[in-house]
Motif scaffolding. Structure first.
Motif, mmCIF file in Angstrom:
data_model
loop_
_atom_site.group_PDB
_atom_site.id
_atom_site.type_symbol
_atom_site.label_atom_id
_atom_site.label_comp_id
_atom_site.label_asym_id
_atom_site.label_seq_id
_atom_site.Cartn_x
_atom_site.Cartn_y
_atom_site.Cartn_z
ATOM 1 N N VAL A 1 5.780 2.220 -0.068
ATOM 2 C CA VAL A 1 4.469 1.841 0.464
ATOM 3 C C VAL A 1 3.382 2.077 -0.575
ATOM 4 O O VAL A 1 2.463 1.255 -0.727
ATOM 5 N N ASP A 2 3.470 3.192 -1.319
ATOM 6 C CA ASP A 2 2.464 3.475 -2.346
ATOM 7 C C ASP A 2 2.385 2.352 -3.364
ATOM 8 O O ASP A 2 1.302 1.984 -3.817
ATOM 9 N N GLN A 3 3.531 1.790 -3.727
ATOM 10 C CA GLN A 3 3.548 0.693 -4.691
ATOM 11 C C GLN A 3 2.931 -0.566 -4.093
ATOM 12 O O GLN A 3 2.222 -1.307 -4.761
ATOM 13 N N LEU A 4 3.195 -0.810 -2.801
ATOM 14 C CA LEU A 4 2.580 -1.959 -2.133
ATOM 15 C C LEU A 4 1.061 -1.827 -2.096
ATOM 16 O O LEU A 4 0.330 -2.794 -2.340
ATOM 17 N N VAL A 5 0.576 -0.628 -1.798
ATOM 18 C CA VAL A 5 -0.867 -0.392 -1.759
ATOM 19 C C VAL A 5 -1.470 -0.579 -3.151
ATOM 20 O O VAL A 5 -2.521 -1.224 -3.310
ATOM 21 N N ALA A 6 -0.801 -0.033 -4.174
ATOM 22 C CA ALA A 6 -1.303 -0.179 -5.544
ATOM 23 C C ALA A 6 -1.364 -1.637 -5.959
ATOM 24 O O ALA A 6 -2.327 -2.083 -6.589
ATOM 25 N N THR A 7 -0.336 -2.415 -5.587
ATOM 26 C CA THR A 7 -0.324 -3.843 -5.914
ATOM 27 C C THR A 7 -1.465 -4.563 -5.218
ATOM 28 O O THR A 7 -2.133 -5.422 -5.807
ATOM 29 N N ALA A 8 -1.699 -4.220 -3.960
ATOM 30 C CA ALA A 8 -2.791 -4.851 -3.220
ATOM 31 C C ALA A 8 -4.145 -4.507 -3.841
ATOM 32 O O ALA A 8 -5.019 -5.371 -3.973
ATOM 33 N N LEU A 9 -4.330 -3.253 -4.240
ATOM 34 C CA LEU A 9 -5.591 -2.845 -4.862
ATOM 35 C C LEU A 9 -5.792 -3.532 -6.200
ATOM 36 O O LEU A 9 -6.918 -3.893 -6.562
#
Length: 203
Positions: free
Chosen positions: A57-65
């Protein structure tokens, strides 16, 4: 050396020195690592929906940001093309009465300098004949136009160094800026990534 006589390479060396301090490394470590669990608190089991994800999830959030473009500063416009080629000392009156800003805001102003006045990669030059700036030159110009103190400018440069280290570049900003094949798009992408990193850290 005073801000009016500083050269881009002076800022570059100062940023690298700030980046290498223990205090700066503590800032970066604090914001780059996930918070440590409290002693005696059991880590919860992941919910079922998390098992369906192919990436954390952290990677998904970073990609979205990373996909969110940098917010341009809502400040007075830059001087025109003539202002781009004039010596920066003629813009110092713009600093009068201006409040300090966070490094992420200062970086956004530097980005606008690069977009409106252009980017260049000639060594040891604040600007070229058309008024285009290198990365450090854009930081200096944003400061001289009244956007941030000398300390803010140094911290902005240190955030660029931090982002470069995260991308695997171990040198200074100047050599990255003038590396063969470097493009304006890459320079702007670096500034955008640095703005996100600094803003995430509350700077």
């Amino acid at each position: 050396m005073t801000p009016s006589t500083r050269a881009p390479d002076d800022l570059d060396r100062a940023a690298a020195a700030l980046h290498d301090t223990a205090a700066w490394q503590e800032i970066v470590r604090h914001w780059d690592l996930p918070p440590a669990p409290e002693p005696g608190v059991k880590k919860p089991e992941p919910e079922d929906w998390r098992r369906l994800l192919s990436v954390p999830v952290d990677q998904l959030v970073a990609t979205a940001l990373d996909a969110i473009p940098a917010t341009p500063p809502a400040e007075r416009p830059l001087p025109g093309r003539l202002g781009a080629i004039l010596p920066d000392r003629l813009h110092t009156w713009r600093r009068l009465g201006q409040p300090d800003v966070r490094p992420s805001v200062h970086l956004a102003h530097a980005r606008r300098v690069l977009v409106e006045w252009g980017w260049q990669n000639r060594p040891y030059r604040l600007r070229d004949a058309r008024g285009a700036r290198c990365l450090c030159g854009a930081l200096l110009t944003a400061h001289r136009l009244g956007h941030g103190s000398t300390d803010t400018m140094n911290r902005s440069a240190a955030w660029i160094v931090t982002e470069l280290r995260a991308q695997g570049w171990t040198g200074l900003i100047g050599p990255w800026n003038r590396a063969p094949g470097r493009t304006a798009e890459q320079a702007l992408a670096l500034v955008d990534a640095t703005i996100r990193r600094a803003a995430h850290a509350g700077e």
